[in-house]
Each structure stands twice: as C-alpha cells, then as structure tokens.
Design a protein around this motif. Sequence first.
Motif, PDB file in Angstrom:
ATOM      1  N   TRP A 164       7.218   6.346  -1.478  1.00 48.79           N
ATOM      2  CA  TRP A 164       6.520   5.012  -1.958  1.00 48.79           C
ATOM      3  C   TRP A 164       5.428   5.030  -3.057  1.00 48.79           C
ATOM      4  N   GLY A 165       5.092   6.202  -3.518  1.00 47.12           N
ATOM      5  CA  GLY A 165       4.140   6.389  -4.540  1.00 47.12           C
ATOM      6  C   GLY A 165       2.877   6.930  -4.166  1.00 47.12           C
ATOM      7  N   THR A 187     -11.874   2.593   0.041  1.00 47.92           N
ATOM      8  CA  THR A 187     -11.530   3.843  -0.819  1.00 47.92           C
ATOM      9  C   THR A 187      -9.751   3.975  -0.807  1.00 47.92           C
ATOM     10  N   LEU A 188      -9.465   3.883   0.498  1.00 49.99           N
ATOM     11  CA  LEU A 188      -8.201   3.988   0.851  1.00 49.99           C
ATOM     12  C   LEU A 188      -7.171   2.958  -0.046  1.00 49.99           C
ATOM     13  N   ARG A 189      -7.754   1.755  -0.241  1.00 56.58           N
ATOM     14  CA  ARG A 189      -6.838   0.749  -1.013  1.00 56.58           C
ATOM     15  C   ARG A 189      -6.953   1.149  -2.410  1.00 56.58           C
ATOM     16  N   ALA A 190      -8.257   1.541  -2.854  1.00 54.87           N
ATOM     17  CA  ALA A 190      -8.323   1.907  -4.235  1.00 54.87           C
ATOM     18  C   ALA A 190      -7.192   3.176  -4.462  1.00 54.87           C
ATOM     19  N   ALA A 191      -7.245   3.920  -3.741  1.00 58.31           N
ATOM     20  CA  ALA A 191      -6.407   5.185  -4.225  1.00 58.31           C
ATOM     21  C   ALA A 191      -5.027   4.948  -4.008  1.00 58.31           C
ATOM     22  N   THR A 192      -4.662   4.189  -2.723  1.00 57.09           N
ATOM     23  CA  THR A 192      -3.134   4.029  -2.429  1.00 57.09           C
ATOM     24  C   THR A 192      -2.666   2.638  -2.576  1.00 57.09           C
ATOM     25  N   GLY A 193      -3.344   1.626  -2.786  1.00 58.17           N
ATOM     26  CA  GLY A 193      -2.857   0.304  -2.781  1.00 58.17           C
ATOM     27  C   GLY A 193      -2.826  -0.477  -1.877  1.00 58.17           C
ATOM     28  N   ALA A 194      -3.318   0.155  -0.397  1.00 58.72           N
ATOM     29  CA  ALA A 194      -3.445  -0.761   0.798  1.00 58.72           C
ATOM     30  C   ALA A 194      -4.447  -0.158   1.542  1.00 58.72           C
ATOM     31  N   ASP A 195      -4.958  -0.866   2.529  1.00 58.85           N
ATOM     32  CA  ASP A 195      -6.035  -0.307   3.534  1.00 58.85           C
ATOM     33  C   ASP A 195      -5.215   0.417   4.828  1.00 58.85           C
ATOM     34  N   GLU A 234       0.324   9.706  -3.509  1.00 58.16           N
ATOM     35  CA  GLU A 234       0.085  11.158  -3.747  1.00 58.16           C
ATOM     36  C   GLU A 234       0.046  11.954  -2.604  1.00 58.16           C
ATOM     37  N   GLY A 235       0.192  13.439  -2.573  1.00 57.01           N
ATOM     38  CA  GLY A 235       0.219  14.423  -1.661  1.00 57.01           C
ATOM     39  C   GLY A 235      -0.982  14.252  -0.605  1.00 57.01           C
ATOM     40  N   TRP A 236      -2.282  14.287  -0.965  1.00 57.47           N
ATOM     41  CA  TRP A 236      -3.121  14.285  -0.128  1.00 57.47           C
ATOM     42  C   TRP A 236      -3.370  13.149   0.502  1.00 57.47           C
ATOM     43  N   TRP A 237      -3.270  11.962  -0.238  1.00 59.58           N
ATOM     44  CA  TRP A 237      -3.376  10.658   0.396  1.00 59.58           C
ATOM     45  C   TRP A 237      -2.368  10.458   1.502  1.00 59.58           C
ATOM     46  N   ALA A 238      -1.121  11.041   1.023  1.00 57.03           N
ATOM     47  CA  ALA A 238       0.091  10.775   1.985  1.00 57.03           C
ATOM     48  C   ALA A 238      -0.240  11.424   3.505  1.00 57.03           C
ATOM     49  N   GLN A 239      -0.679  12.785   3.337  1.00 54.10           N
ATOM     50  CA  GLN A 239      -1.215  13.458   4.486  1.00 54.10           C
ATOM     51  C   GLN A 239      -2.332  12.839   5.344  1.00 54.10           C
ATOM     52  N   THR A 240      -3.213  12.268   4.738  1.00 50.43           N
ATOM     53  CA  THR A 240      -4.244  11.397   5.191  1.00 50.43           C
ATOM     54  C   THR A 240      -3.660  10.476   5.944  1.00 50.43           C
ATOM     55  N   ILE A 241      -2.723   9.492   5.260  1.00 52.96           N
ATOM     56  CA  ILE A 241      -2.145   8.260   5.950  1.00 52.96           C
ATOM     57  C   ILE A 241      -1.497   8.794   7.018  1.00 52.96           C
ATOM     58  N   THR A 242      -0.606   9.876   6.977  1.00 48.71           N
ATOM     59  CA  THR A 242       0.053  10.239   8.176  1.00 48.71           C
ATOM     60  C   THR A 242      -0.451  10.623   9.336  1.00 48.71           C
ATOM     61  N   VAL A 243      -1.721  11.595   9.027  1.00 47.74           N
ATOM     62  CA  VAL A 243      -2.670  11.845  10.004  1.00 47.74           C
ATOM     63  C   VAL A 243      -3.070  10.718  10.834  1.00 47.74           C
ATOM     64  N   GLY A 244      -3.665   9.657  10.074  1.00 44.33           N
ATOM     65  CA  GLY A 244      -4.303   8.520  10.569  1.00 44.33           C
ATOM     66  C   GLY A 244      -3.216   7.568  11.541  1.00 44.33           C
ATOM     67  N   PHE A 245      -1.933   7.466  11.064  1.00 42.99           N
ATOM     68  CA  PHE A 245      -1.028   6.913  11.708  1.00 42.99           C
ATOM     69  C   PHE A 245      -0.631   7.727  13.291  1.00 42.99           C
ATOM     70  N   GLU A 246      -0.611   8.980  13.032  1.00 43.23           N
ATOM     71  CA  GLU A 246      -0.518   9.818  14.220  1.00 43.23           C
ATOM     72  C   GLU A 246      -1.514   9.599  15.176  1.00 43.23           C
ATOM     73  N   GLN A 247      -2.765   9.414  14.860  1.00 44.34           N
ATOM     74  CA  GLN A 247      -4.022   9.613  15.699  1.00 44.34           C
ATOM     75  C   GLN A 247      -3.926   8.149  16.312  1.00 44.34           C
ATOM     76  N   GLU A 278       8.467  13.927   7.605  1.00 46.59           N
ATOM     77  CA  GLU A 278       9.450  12.709   7.129  1.00 46.59           C
ATOM     78  C   GLU A 278       8.444  11.583   6.927  1.00 46.59           C
ATOM     79  N   ILE A 279       7.437  11.230   7.634  1.00 46.20           N
ATOM     80  CA  ILE A 279       6.417  10.279   7.447  1.00 46.20           C
ATOM     81  C   ILE A 279       5.631  10.360   5.913  1.00 46.20           C
ATOM     82  N   ALA A 280       5.063  11.718   5.874  1.00 49.65           N
ATOM     83  CA  ALA A 280       4.463  11.900   4.687  1.00 49.65           C
ATOM     84  C   ALA A 280       5.389  11.851   3.495  1.00 49.65           C
ATOM     85  N   ALA A 281       6.517  12.264   3.583  1.00 53.87           N
ATOM     86  CA  ALA A 281       7.747  12.501   2.487  1.00 53.87           C
ATOM     87  C   ALA A 281       7.799  10.855   2.161  1.00 53.87           C
TER      88      ALA A 281
END
Length: 189
Positions: free
Chosen positions: A52-53, A16-24, A55-68, A44-47
């Motif tokens: 990098w293209g 799902t992440l790959r389909a929405a953002t281009g990477a797993d 979208e907002g909700w996905w950027a937050q999801t990836i940022t939180v995942g990175f922080e976790q 700064e990470i979310a920005a």
Amino acid sequence: MTSSPARQRARVDDATLRAATGADWDGWLTRLDEWGARDRGHREIAAKLVEWGVEGWWAQTITVGFEQERRGRQPGQRADGTFNASASKTINAPNERVFDLVIDEAQRATWLPDVELTARTMTRPGTARFELPDGSRLSAWLTPKGTEKTLVAISHEKLPDAETMGLRKEFWKTRLTDLKAAAEAQRSL
C-alpha cells in the motif's frame, strides 16, 4: 470508535504517523480490519502495508500497533509470542579485548559466572550468538567506537513472558557493568 495502540502511540503520535504514512492510527486500524488482518500473520500484514506504499520501518510500526490493539500483543512481545530483553553499554576497551571476554569461556566467567552458554555462531570481531539451557538465545553485537571504546548490545531472545523479560533486562544491565569492569581491569595490567 477504535482506540489507538497505547504502546505504539507513545512512540508515534497520530500527526507524525499521518505525515509519514498518509493516515493516523484509527485510519490504519480500520483499513487493516477491512482487509482482514485479524486473520493474517505479522509478515503478511507488514507486506500488505508495504504494498500500500508504506515504507518498511513504518509498516513494522503499524503492524505491531495493530497486533497490540487487536490481538493483545504486549510491549516487548515478538510476533511468535515470546519476549526479548535487551541492554547495551559502551566500554572503555578495544573491540578485540571485549570480544575475547564475551567468547572465551574462562574470561566470560569473570563477568558472567554461573551462566551456561553454548556457542551457536561467532563472527570476529562483531557478533556472538549462544543458546541457553532453557531454550532461550543470547545475541551480542560489538561495535568499535574508535580504537579504545566498544559498544556492546545484548539481546536475550525467546523469553516466555513479560515478567521474565523485565528480570532479564535488569540482569543484563548488571552483567554489562561487570563486563565493563573486567575489560577495564585488563587495561591496567
């Protein structure tokens, strides 16, 4: 090999992440590591992800995942290190009646006794924000669902740890049940 963030992976799988953002997950974690995200703040990470293209909700999801994954951020933990507990309930009563039960101190005591709240902001008929003596904050959002129902969502913010978050979540579920009973009791008067 990099492991995926457990909490975020439970919400969003690699496909799902790959389909929405281009990477797993591994792809995003590696790219953020290479960029130096370990030394940067949440915004700064979310920005950067948005740049990098992503979208907002996905950027937050990836940022939180990175922080976790990289910083040990716990589920429910905010970027500032505090925790939020939330609960919601649909109440069979008009929005105005429920709002009065939330903002009026005497009426609030019928469903929320022994809790000292200091009003911060009130916007009739939809939002009320309070401070608690321990420095935490409470936000209530009321959304009409037709003329005779109201959805009440509570967020108890700035809690010190995950244990307190869990206790507050259960507390607010019970208190919203009491609010529902108080609002519906007024209906029969």
